[in-house]
Design an enzyme around this catalytic site. Structure first.
Site, PDB file in Angstrom:
ATOM      1  N   HIS A   1      -3.576   6.463   3.963  1.00  0.00           N
ATOM      2  CA  HIS A   1      -4.485   5.152   3.316  1.00  0.00           C
ATOM      3  C   HIS A   1      -3.486   4.051   4.054  1.00  0.00           C
ATOM      4  CE1 HIS A   1      -5.659   1.911   0.504  1.00  0.00           C
ATOM      5  NE2 HIS A   1      -6.685   2.836   0.467  1.00  0.00           N
TER       6      HIS A   1
ATOM      7  N   SER B   1     -11.370  -0.700  -0.123  1.00  0.00           N
ATOM      8  CA  SER B   1      -9.945  -0.622   0.445  1.00  0.00           C
ATOM      9  C   SER B   1     -10.258  -0.777   1.956  1.00  0.00           C
ATOM     10  CB  SER B   1      -9.263   0.774   0.231  1.00  0.00           C
ATOM     11  OG  SER B   1      -8.650   0.920  -0.683  1.00  0.00           O
TER      12      SER B   1
ATOM     13  N   ASP C   1       0.883  -1.057  -0.105  1.00  0.00           N
ATOM     14  CA  ASP C   1       0.037   0.107   0.066  1.00  0.00           C
ATOM     15  C   ASP C   1       0.775   1.075   0.022  1.00  0.00           C
ATOM     16  OD1 ASP C   1      -2.084   2.062   1.133  1.00  0.00           O
ATOM     17  OD2 ASP C   1      -3.257   0.184   0.964  1.00  0.00           O
TER      18      ASP C   1
END
Length: 457
Positions: free
Chosen positions: A230, A403, A173
């Site tokens: 994120h 996600s 990620d």
């Protein structure tokens, strides 16, 4: 209830003669690559991944590069006398990628060629968030607070299963804010390569203390600072520290260790760096015997990549699940493939997003045969880095996306592995899919027809 689990499709094997006959058939899927280019899928401008055919010589490989007038940027996967290398090249300005892919498909020394596709993350933008009712994705039917559409993690916790001791998870990620108050204790520290400027374990990465930043080629897994939100958010869902009276709790409260494979940055990430991240975890497991059970892959984009599918296949051989977001563009993945979740490898679990009222999230992609299960992905609170007075501090935020659904399933894989020592990747996948709760909104939308349920893990 038993469900027909998705299994890997075996691609046709192309065996080249030792002489590399000009009649050798191209590998990969140039048809899918060209379709992706025609559809306008994003890729790194002018960059091409070239996998040379096994048995091709260094001179033949150099001739291919020189014939293209290309510059060799990187070796993504080393070759040897028998195995052809996977190289990243930059084409001369103005050279058409689609035409080059087509031409190389007929070259007897090339197995396949494809663009360096670009990927993006799949998010839209007595623990306090658990207690105040915000952390619905962790709730169960009988927990307090309760939500029948949560992952039922709270019921596993109530049964005394909060620790995922001895289990390791890779987060492919953005980077992770590893000093976050709700994550620091669950971040892996590499005992085989201390920070001394030497590659002590010989894996090619100097001082990979907590993982590696493949985008920046550095050991700083938080090189993005506050922009690594994120990667930090998905990490909190997997392994936010529970019972500390702060913030959130992940599916695994403690014991689990997260390793960062950072490849996403401000402009997304590339196929080449995604492959390096996957192989980094494959190597760590083989080299050191780490109990890496899964990688979390909350990203997608680009077209078909044989090179990426091969890397996922190597993860399967290593016994590592590849848990992937289905995508956020609200279409049927059976009809229009979404990568990497659509790769048919046996170790892939593709995850759709559900809401706190049991619906399929409005943004979520689905697929009756290509998406496996639903999990909480709307309004998910988790850990993020926050910039304050020039410093990074611990923060929390609510995000939406497949996600956010994906790390619930990755956490479930870790939870199951910790209570079932010796379980294979196939065993863990079967347990996750086999325990799915039938859900009306997911019937005919995902393979299991149901949502995540870890209450028995």
């Amino acid at each position: 209830m038993k469900h027909p689990f998705r299994t890997a499709a075996l691609s046709a094997a192309v065996i080249a003669t030792l002489g590399l006959s000009s009649a050798a058939v191209a590998g990969g899927r140039p048809d899918l690559v060209l379709a992706g280019l025609k559809a306008g899928k994003a890729h790194q401008a002018g960059e091409l991944l070239v996998k040379f055919r096994d048995g091709s010589t260094a001179a033949q490989q150099t001739a291919v590069r020189q014939g293209l007038g290309a510059e060799k940027l990187d070796v993504v996967r080393q070759g040897n006398g028998k195995k052809g290398e996977l190289a990243l090249m930059r084409l001369p300005a103005g050279k058409d990628i689609a035409a080059t892919v087509s031409a190389l498909a007929a070259n007897p020394n090339v197995e396949y060629a494809e663009p360096n596709w670009t990927y993006q993350h799949h998010a839209t933008s007595n623990d306090s968030y658990y207690s105040n009712g915000s952390l619905w994705g962790m709730y169960g039917d009988a927990s307090s607070p309760a939500n029948q559409y949560g992952s039922q993690a709270a019921e596993a916790w109530a049964a005394g299963h909060t620790s995922c001791n001895g289990v390791v998870v890779g987060v492919i990620d953005e980077g992770i804010f590893y000093n976050h108050e709700d994550l620091a204790a669950n971040i892996w520290t590499n005992p085989y390569d201390p920070a001394d400027g030497i590659d002590n374990d010989g894996n090619g990465y100097v001082d990979d203390v907590r993982g590696w930043d493949f985008e920046g080629n550095t050991n700083n897994i938080n090189s993005g600072g506050a922009s690594d939100d994120h990667g930090t958010h998905v990490s909190g869902t997997i392994a936010g520290i529970g019972g500390n009276g702060k913030g959130v709790a992940g599916v695994c409260w403690s014991g689990v260790k997260l390793i960062s494979g950072k490849f996403l940055g401000r402009r997304g990430g590339s196929t080449a760096n995604a492959i390096k991240a996957i192989d980094y975890f494959n190597d760590l497991k083989a080299r050191h015997g780490l109990n890496i059970v899964a990688t979390n892959n909350s990203w997608g984009g680009g077209g078909f990549s044989q090179a990426l599918q091969d890397a996922i296949g190597r993860a399967d051989s290593a016994g590592i699940l590849f848990i992937a977001a289905a995508g956020n563009d609200a279409y049927n993945n059976d009809t229009t493939a979404s990568y990497p979740s659509n790769y048919p490898n046996a170790n892939v679990i593709a995850v759709a997003s559900t809401t706190s009222t049991g619906g399929l999230s409005s943004f979520s992609q689905w697929g009756p045969t290509t998406v496996d299960i639903g999990a909480p992905g709307s309004g998910i609170y988790s850990t993020v880095p926050v910039s304050s007075k020039g410093k990074l501090v611990s923060g929390y935020a609510s995000y939406n996306g497949t996600s956010m659904a994906t790390p619930h399933v990755t956490g479930a894989a870790a939870l199951y592995a910790s209570s079932h020592p010796g379980a294979t990747a196939a065993d863990i996948k079967a347990a996750i899919l086999g325990s799915a709760v039938p859900t009306a909104s997911l019937s005919g939308k995902v393979l299991t027809g149901g949502r995540l349920n870890v209450s028995g893990f």
